[in-house]
Enzyme design. Structure first.
Site, mmCIF file in Angstrom:
data_model
loop_
_atom_site.group_PDB
_atom_site.id
_atom_site.type_symbol
_atom_site.label_atom_id
_atom_site.label_comp_id
_atom_site.label_asym_id
_atom_site.label_seq_id
_atom_site.Cartn_x
_atom_site.Cartn_y
_atom_site.Cartn_z
ATOM 1 N N CYS A 1 -32.880 -24.447 -2.678
ATOM 2 C CA CYS A 1 -32.687 -25.990 -2.436
ATOM 3 C C CYS A 1 -33.225 -25.961 -0.864
ATOM 4 C CB CYS A 1 -31.118 -26.161 -2.514
ATOM 5 S SG CYS A 1 -30.711 -27.625 -1.981
ATOM 6 N N CYS B 1 -28.820 -36.178 8.659
ATOM 7 C CA CYS B 1 -28.991 -37.551 7.555
ATOM 8 C C CYS B 1 -28.324 -38.923 8.032
ATOM 9 C CB CYS B 1 -28.241 -37.020 6.256
ATOM 10 S SG CYS B 1 -28.550 -38.341 4.961
ATOM 11 N N CYS C 1 -19.518 -36.248 2.020
ATOM 12 C CA CYS C 1 -20.769 -35.461 1.993
ATOM 13 C C CYS C 1 -20.696 -35.128 3.585
ATOM 14 C CB CYS C 1 -22.075 -35.936 1.685
ATOM 15 S SG CYS C 1 -23.658 -34.826 2.165
ATOM 16 N N CYS D 1 -23.543 -28.173 -2.760
ATOM 17 C CA CYS D 1 -23.731 -29.605 -2.660
ATOM 18 C C CYS D 1 -22.719 -30.373 -1.719
ATOM 19 C CB CYS D 1 -23.892 -30.541 -3.774
ATOM 20 S SG CYS D 1 -24.819 -29.911 -5.193
ATOM 21 N N CYS E 1 -22.765 -41.241 3.727
ATOM 22 C CA CYS E 1 -21.824 -41.258 2.667
ATOM 23 C C CYS E 1 -20.747 -40.208 3.104
ATOM 24 C CB CYS E 1 -22.748 -40.495 1.452
ATOM 25 S SG CYS E 1 -24.408 -41.246 1.033
ATOM 26 N N GLU F 1 -30.358 -26.067 6.833
ATOM 27 C CA GLU F 1 -30.344 -24.915 5.702
ATOM 28 C C GLU F 1 -30.954 -24.970 4.586
ATOM 29 O OE1 GLU F 1 -25.444 -24.070 6.807
ATOM 30 O OE2 GLU F 1 -26.041 -25.844 5.752
HETATM 31 N N1 SAH Z 1 -29.824 -37.654 0.289
HETATM 32 C C1 SAH Z 1 -30.070 -36.944 -1.114
HETATM 33 C C2 SAH Z 1 -30.169 -35.363 -1.008
HETATM 34 C C3 SAH Z 1 -29.023 -34.823 -0.597
HETATM 35 S S1 SAH Z 1 -27.471 -34.670 -1.332
HETATM 36 C C4 SAH Z 1 -29.248 -37.386 -2.083
HETATM 37 O O1 SAH Z 1 -28.376 -38.363 -1.593
HETATM 38 O O2 SAH Z 1 -29.336 -37.260 -3.474
HETATM 39 C C5 SAH Z 1 -27.422 -33.802 -2.847
HETATM 40 C C6 SAH Z 1 -26.457 -34.003 -3.939
HETATM 41 O O3 SAH Z 1 -25.199 -33.467 -3.534
HETATM 42 C C7 SAH Z 1 -26.288 -35.685 -4.144
HETATM 43 O O4 SAH Z 1 -26.420 -35.660 -5.580
HETATM 44 C C8 SAH Z 1 -24.961 -36.185 -3.628
HETATM 45 O O5 SAH Z 1 -24.223 -36.867 -4.358
HETATM 46 C C9 SAH Z 1 -24.322 -34.443 -3.680
HETATM 47 N N2 SAH Z 1 -23.111 -34.210 -2.893
HETATM 48 C C10 SAH Z 1 -22.888 -34.671 -1.947
HETATM 49 N N3 SAH Z 1 -21.607 -34.440 -1.122
HETATM 50 C C11 SAH Z 1 -21.141 -33.732 -2.303
HETATM 51 C C12 SAH Z 1 -19.894 -33.029 -2.350
HETATM 52 N N4 SAH Z 1 -19.066 -33.115 -1.047
HETATM 53 N N5 SAH Z 1 -19.536 -32.211 -3.571
HETATM 54 C C13 SAH Z 1 -20.548 -32.388 -4.424
HETATM 55 N N6 SAH Z 1 -21.722 -32.887 -4.463
HETATM 56 C C14 SAH Z 1 -21.992 -33.619 -3.197
#
Ligand code: SAH
Length: 341
Positions: A97, A104, A111, A331, A108, A84
């Site tokens: 974005c 990935c 996410c 995000c 985490c 996406e």
């Molecule tokens: N792997 C990279 C880029 C992808 S995540 C990284 O970790 O930075 C992009 C952003 O989205 C990161 O700052 C992450 O902390 C945030 N993010 C992930 N899950 C989220 C959620 N459920 N709500 C809000 N932000 C989230």
């Protein structure tokens, strides 16, 4: 293809060198999707190009439009993989974005992309096709966007685990004769792949750097980010301190606000202590929900209180407004869904 690779292709096809410049301009500056639209090229060359090359195999499968006008592009790659890109229009600029991996590997648990796991790395063509297709979807091929474009490498995947393809994409993006997105307008976000942060520091063309922090102690961060067990906070912060910054430049630290997990006054003070010696600004991101994710966002009152503790200590902190939440485009919500949930 880089400018040099296009020049080699033209030589290979027995064409005059200046055709390479025309082709480069047509692909990157004008974003024409197929050789038959490149009317400045002779018909024979257009036909030959059409037979032996494709500009991209990435296809727009679906476009979801949010009530805040954010657009989520669900893209299908040549092998059927789905990723996406998210287009966020604003008054004076657009932000796109983009993703760097199909899925990935970092897992985490707050996410959605982490829940998917890794399918594979994306190629330069696939990475750049997101910018081209998003601009074309908004403005049409061949047109000049009405204002500047920001690119954030914050979509699906961990960009620093696909370092070479991502950096090649950054160099192509920043070419003023091509897509023309300057390096100051590109931000790469990482969960903290420490050795690659040192590599990035040595690049001549470098995106701005954002670190997904979200926890200020190893105890909590180990739980939220499995990668923290490999690269703990002392090492991450040390790499950040060594990162070269321009005059007024600061590193961005993203802090996702998780209700009753990382949002107490004490958490704020830990964060201040951790970032004490870093030229930092903090973006507080309300957690974006998904049915599969076991967290809720902190309430806005709590986020405002958290922010004011940071600000009073002299740490710049901003509350980010979620975009495209209603179409699963915000995000942490990117999971190549075929509908909004
Ligand atoms: N792997 C990279 C880029 C992808 S995540 C990284 O970790 O930075 C992009 C952003 O989205 C990161 O700052 C992450 O902390 C945030 N993010 C992930 N899950 C989220 C959620 N459920 N709500 C809000 N932000 C989230």
């Amino acid at each position: 293809m880089t400018r040099e690779e296009i020049a080699a292709l033209m030589a290979d096809m027995g064409e005059k060198p200046y055709r390479a410049g025309q082709l480069y301009d047509a692909i990157y500056r004008r974003r024409l999707p197929a050789p038959d639209q490149m009317t400045e090229l002779p018909r024979s060359l257009r036909a030959a190009l059409g037979e032996r090359t494709l500009i991209t195999r990435t296809q727009v499968e679906q476009v979801f439009v949010s009530r805040d006008r954010t657009r989520r592009l669900l893209l299908r790659l040549a092998d059927g993989g789905e990723i996406e890109a998210v287009f966020m229009p604003e008054r004076h600029r657009d932000t796109i974005c983009i993703s760097s991996q199909v899925g990935c590997p970092l897992a985490c648990d707050f996410c959605m992309t982490g829940v998917l796991g890794l399918k594979r790395n994306m190629t330069v063509n696939e990475i750049l096709s997101q910018v081209v297709l998003a601009l074309n979807e908004a403005y049409g091929p061949g047109s000049e966007p009405p204002h500047g474009t920001n690119v954030v490498i914050m979509g699906m995947g961990e960009p620093l685990l696909n370092y070479d393809e991502v950096m090649k994409s950054v160099r192509l993006l920043t070419d003023s004769r091509g897509l023309g997105v300057t390096d100051r307008r590109i931000t790469l976000s990482t969960a903290g792949i420490v050795p690659r942060i040192y590599d990035l520091a040595k690049e001549s063309v470098r995106p701005r750097l954002a670190i997904s922090l979200t926890a200020a102690t190893d105890e909590l961060r180990n739980r939220l980010f499995p990668i923290n067990r490999k690269y703990p906070l002392v090492e991450l912060i040390e790499a950040c301190r060594a990162y070269p910054l321009g005059d007024r430049e600061r590193l961005t630290f993203e802090y996702v606000m998780l209700k009753e997990v990382n949002d107490s006054d004490r958490d704020a003070r830990e964060l201040i202590r951790l970032l004490n010696k870093v030229r930092a600004k903090v973006n507080l991101i309300p957690h974006n929900p998904a049915p599969e994710l076991p967290y809720a966002s902190s309430d806005m009152d709590r986020i405002i209180q958290f922010q004011s503790i940071l600000v009073r200590s002299g740490l710049a902190a901003f509350i980010r407004r979620p975009r495209g939440q209603d179409i699963s485009a915000a995000c942490g919500q990117l999971a190549a869904r075929h509908q909004a949930v």
